[in-house]
Design an enzyme around this catalytic site. Structure first.
Site, PDB file in Angstrom:
ATOM      1  N   LYS A  88       0.751  -1.096  -0.015  1.00 11.23           N
ATOM      2  CA  LYS A  88      -0.105   0.190   0.009  1.00 11.23           C
ATOM      3  C   LYS A  88       0.858   1.301   0.021  1.00 11.23           C
ATOM      4  CE  LYS A  88      -4.026   1.790   2.514  1.00 11.23           C
ATOM      5  NZ  LYS A  88      -5.005   1.586   3.585  1.00 11.23           N
ATOM      6  N   SER A 138      -9.467   2.456   2.577  1.00  9.94           N
ATOM      7  CA  SER A 138      -8.332   3.037   1.619  1.00  9.94           C
ATOM      8  C   SER A 138      -7.218   2.105   1.320  1.00  9.94           C
ATOM      9  CB  SER A 138      -7.377   4.084   2.795  1.00  9.94           C
ATOM     10  OG  SER A 138      -6.902   3.190   3.824  1.00  9.94           O
ATOM     11  N   SER A 167     -10.538   0.324   6.498  1.00 10.18           N
ATOM     12  CA  SER A 167      -9.618   0.380   5.359  1.00 10.18           C
ATOM     13  C   SER A 167      -9.092  -1.064   4.920  1.00 10.18           C
ATOM     14  CB  SER A 167      -8.386   1.135   5.422  1.00 10.18           C
ATOM     15  OG  SER A 167      -9.034   2.594   5.540  1.00 10.18           O
TER      16      SER A 167
END
Length: 483
Positions: free
Chosen positions: A85, A160, A184
Site C-alpha cells: 500500500k 483506503s 480500510s
C-alpha cells in the site's frame, strides 16, 4: 515449466502457488511474468497499481529460483508476488501517501511490515493506490487519480486499501497488504469480493505509528481466500520490542488447518450493526446469513452490544491521530491538502484536552461493555456478525455517500460506522464475500471475534467461505475472457 491446460497461474490461490513453487512445478520467474502480463493488460483500466518495480521484482524472483535450485527456501512467501500500500514506506521506491506533498518522496528505509515480507521471500512488484493519507473509503487522489472496481468499472473499490483490493479481485496479484483505521482493510474487501482481515492491535506491529499506543490503526493482510490471509498473516505477525502494543504470541498460531467444528458456537447477528442506516440491497443480500451460520452448527441470536457512543469516540480519537500526524504538514502545505483531511486535522487541533480525556474514559467503558456482552460464562457470544458496509459500491465520481436510505451522513466517514464502530471495540474483524446485489455488486459479511481471538475469526470465516463459495465469482471482464 508451468503447464496445466487452460488454467492461468494468476487464477491460483497463494497457497496453491506456494505449493507449486516449493515442489518445483512452477518457478518464481514464471509466476512473476504471468502477473506482470495481467498487470499490463488490466491495470491501465483499473489503476490499482501506481508505482511498478518490474526490475526489482525480477531480481527477487531470480533469487528465489536460485535458492530453490540449491534446495533452500527464502521463507513463507518464497517467490510470491505482492504489492505494498502506498501509505507504507519502501526503501528507495516512490511512496506518495496519495499526496502531492510527497509525490516524489523516496523513503530511506522500509516499513516493518514491508521488511518482514521481503525477508519472507516475497517478490515486490509495486505499490497500490490509496486516498490521500488514507483518509476516506474511496480510493482517489490528485497524484494518481481514481482506482476502479473490477466488478463494475464505474464504481469505487472502496478504500483506503482500494488499490490492493482491486488488484486482488482482478487477479493481478495473489497477496496485498493494507491498513485499517475506520475500515480500510474491510470496506474495500467487501466492495471487491475478496478477504480483508483487521487483526487485533499489535498483532502486526508498527514501529513508526503517529501514536504508538493507539489501538485504532492496524496493518494487515488481504487476499482472495481466508487460508491465503492466514498464510500472509504468519509472515507479518509477531512481536517487536519497538512497538509498545506488540502481541507476544508466535505467528505460528496461524499455521495449521483452519477446519473447525462450529457446533454450539454462539454468534450475535445484526442485519444493521445495531440500528445503523443500511441500504436495502445490503439487507436483502445478507438476509440468509443466520440460516447459513446455523447450518454450520452455530447458535445464532439476533443481538448486538450497545455501541451508541462508538461514533463520537472514533471521531475524536481519529481527529487526535490526524492532529498528531499531520498538523505540521497542514501548517506548511494547506493548499496541497484535500478539504476532508484539513477538517480532520483541525478537529483534532481544536479539541480541548478535557474533552479528549472524557472520550478516553468513555472508550474504556465501551470496551468493558463489549467484553461483558461477549463473556461466555454469562450467556455471551463467541462472535458478532453484521454487514461490512452500509452501502454497495457507489459511483467513482462520488466522493462519499451523503445519505443512506434517507438518513443524512454529516461527515465523510459517517457512512463507514458499520466498520468504525467495530474498530473502537479493539476486537479482530474480517470481511468475507457475502453475496451480490441483483446488478452484480459485491457485498461483504463482517465477522468479529473476542478480544485478541484472531485465529477463531479466521476459522469461522473459512467455514463460511467453504459453505458459500461467493469468493469464487470472477469480475465480468475476467470471467468473459476465461481467465
Amino acid at each position: 515449466m508451468w503447464s496445466n491446460g487452460s488454467m492461468d497461474a494468476c487464477s491460483l490461490t497463494a497457497t496453491e502457488m506456494a505449493s507449486l513453487l516449493a515442489g518445483g512445478q512452477l518457478s518464481a520467474r514464471e509466476l512473476l511474468n504471468a502477473h506482470l502480463s495481467r498487470i499490463d493488460e488490466l491495470n491501465p483500466i483499473i489503476n490499482a497499481l501506481v508505482t511498478l518495480t518490474p526490475e526489482l521484482a525480477l531480481e527477487r524472483a531470480t533469487a528465489a529460483d536460485e535458492a530453490h535450485a540449491r534446495g533452500e527456501s527464502l521463507g513463507l512467501l518464497h517467490g510470491l508476488p505482492v504489492a505494498h500500500k502506498d501509505l507504507l514506506a519502501t526503501a528507495g521506491i516512490r511512496t506518495t501517501f496519495g499526496s502531492p506533498i510527497f509525490s516524489d518522496f523516496l523513503p530511506p528505509s522500509d516499513s516493518l511490515i514491508v521488511e518482514r515480507q521481503r525477508r519472507a521471500g516475497a517478490v515486490m512488484v509495486g505499490k497500490t493506490n490509496t486516498p490521500e493519507f488514507g483518509a476516506g473509503s474511496h480510493t482517489f487522489n490528485p497524484v494518481f487519480g481514481p482506482t476502479r472496481n473490477p466488478y463494475a468499472l464505474a464504481r469505487t473499490p472502496g478504500g483506503s486499501s482500494g488499490g490492493a483490493a482491486a488488484a486482488l479481485a482482478a487477479r493481478m496479484l495473489p497477496l496485498c497488504d493494507g491498513s485499517d483505521l475506520g475500515g480500510s482493510l474491510r470496506n474495500p474487501a467487501a466492495f471487491c469480493n475478496i478477504v480483508g482481515f483487521r487483526p487485533s492491535p499489535g498483532r502486526v506491529p508498527s514501529i513508526n505509528a503517529h501514536d504508538p499506543w493507539s489501538p485504532l490503526p492496524v496493518k494487515g493482510p488481504m487476499a482472495r481466500t481466508v487460508a491465503d490471509v492466514a498464510l500472509y498473516l504468519r509472515a507479518m505477525a509477531g512481536p517487536d520490542p519497538r512497538s509498545p502494543v506488540s502481541i507476544e504470541e508466535s505467528p505460528d498460531a496461524f499455521a495449521d488447518s483452519l477446519e473447525r467444528d462450529l457446533t454450539g458456537v454462539r454468534v450475535a447477528w445484526s442485519p444493521d450493526a445495531g440500528g445503523l442506516a443500511v441500504d436495502p440491497a445490503i439487507r436483502t443480500v445478507l438476509e440468509h446469513v443466520p440460516d447459513i451460520l446455523a447450518d454450520l452448527g452455530c447458535e445464532v441470536v439476533e443481538a448486538w452490544p450497545d455501541l451508541s457512543g462508538a461514533a463520537e469516540i472514533f471521531q475524536a480519537r481519529r481527529a487526535w491521530l490526524f492532529a498528531v500526524g499531520f498538523a505540521p504538514l497542514l501548517a506548511r502545505h494547506r493548499d496541497l491538502m484535500k478539504e476532508t483531511v484539513i477538517w480532520n486535522i483541525e478537529a483534532g487541533l481544536e479539541m480541548a484536552i478535557a474533552d479528549y480525556a472524557e472520550i478516553c474514559r468513555r472508550h474504556r467503558r465501551l470496551v468493558a461493555h463489549v467484553h461483558d456482552f461477549m463473556r461466555l460464562d454469562d450467556g455471551g457470544f463467541d462472535f458478532l456478525a453484521a454487514p461490512v458496509t452500509q452501502v454497495p459500491p457507489f459511483p467513482v465520481e462520488v466522493e462519499y455517500p451523503t445519505a443512506i436510505d434517507g438518513t443524512p451522513m454529516d461527515t465523510y466517514i459517517d457512512w463507514m460506522r458499520s466498520c468504525s464502530d467495530i474498530t473502537v471495540t479493539t476486537h479482530p474483524a474480517i470481511s468475507v464475500p457475502g453475496g451480490f446485489t441483483p446488478d452484480g455488486l459485491p457485498v461483504g459479511l463482517q465477522l468479529v471475534g473476542r478480544y485478541r481471538a484472531d485465529r477463531p475469526v479466521l476459522e469461522l470465516a473459512h467455514a463460511w467461505e467453504q459453505a458459500t463459495g461467493w469468493g469464487e465469482r470472477l469480475p465480468p471482464e475476467i470471467a468473459a475472457a476465461g481467465r
